[in-house]
Design an enzyme around this catalytic site. Sequence first.
Site, short mmCIF file in Angstrom:
data_model
loop_
_atom_site.label_atom_id
_atom_site.label_comp_id
_atom_site.label_asym_id
_atom_site.label_seq_id
_atom_site.Cartn_x
_atom_site.Cartn_y
_atom_site.Cartn_z
N ARG A 102 0.90 -1.15 -0.14
CA ARG A 102 0.01 0.10 0.05
C ARG A 102 0.97 1.21 -0.03
NH1 ARG A 102 -3.45 -2.63 -1.77
NH2 ARG A 102 -5.70 -3.01 -0.81
N HIS A 123 -1.54 -0.12 -9.78
CA HIS A 123 -2.11 -1.01 -8.98
C HIS A 123 -2.60 -2.31 -9.70
CE1 HIS A 123 -4.48 -1.20 -5.09
NE2 HIS A 123 -4.59 -2.41 -5.43
#
Length: 311
Positions: free
Chosen positions: A226, A274
């Site tokens: 993250r 992502h």
Amino acid sequence: MPITVQFAAGPKLWPEYQAPLAAAFAEAGLDIAMTPEADPATVDYVVFAPGGTITDFAPYTRCKAVLNLWAGVERVVGLAGLTQPLCRMVDPALTEGMVEYVVGNVLRHHLGLDQHIRHQDGVWRNNLVPPIARERPVTILGLGELGAACGQALARLNFPVTGWSRTPKEVPGLRCLAGPAGLEAALDGAQVVVLLLPLTAETENLLNAGRIARMARGGFVINPGRGPLIDDAALLAALDTGRLAHATLDVFRTEPLPPAHPFWGHPGVTVTPHIAADTRAPSASRVIAENIRRGEAGEPFLYRVDRARGY
Ligand code: NDP
Ligand code: OXD
């Protein structure tokens, strides 16, 4: 009466998941009525994803579990009214994807492939011979489903792999360290650091200037975990001074990464959008079906999130 499942993972995913979920429910012998919209008081299970269509779980009085399609739950744990059991996604196909992303990027940096790809200029640079894997220590921060699988795949290629987790672990082929005391030793001399931690209050900004300084000079950072796990300013400073050679980043504090962000176009940064490892509908649907079967049989759910811990 059929079990009512609300698919609240958003309209974009509904066409992708409708048939695989129906097939997985049938395979598990479950009689299920599934719909994207439902009267909350009638719903037995919610299939969810961050940014999904429910913002308050309080009216879901009958709901036995919220089943997240993503592995990470930092955008779900704090949602209003969420008192029902929350399960995160552990999907064998997602794990495979993450292993491929991490191994691919470790090998890319290890072999120095960028130097050849960027310099197809007629100069014969035969001094760029990489070390062999056993000479390149790799550290994986986070030794859960994904970190352990990636670590073991790298260890099979002979990389000396250290893994770090909150609680002590034993993963065959890896040096395993744990807790705050293990972090410094895990980073000391690491030439590649891969972040596969969940985002929690404890892990935010974990890779800061002091910890980057423990890595080998000219090392590499790979972050498919993250964005906020890394102190962005410290990372950019380390890249600008050559303390670090390169960072390959898949996740960011703001996604999509804003066009003016300094990561874009930085020679020491590779941005991937992502895509490291997506949940795959056929295999994930079987995981959802198994958890509903367990819920109906009164068995413990798989992959239940500890809300106090945040993952
Ligand atoms: P897991 O929950 O299985 O593993 C998390 C690991 O992190 C565990 O080893 C845990 O320790 C460790 N950890 C958590 N908090 C701390 C802490 N404070 N200090 C040290 N270690 C800690 O998660 P997954 O492996 O399934 O996924 C990891 C993350 O990867 C997800 O949360 C998500 O953010 C990210 N992800 C990214 C994707 C992408 O496409 N970019 C796709 C999927 C996931 P312990 O074992 O002791 O509990
Ligand atoms: C996830 C992700 O958490 O895709 O599953 O990041």
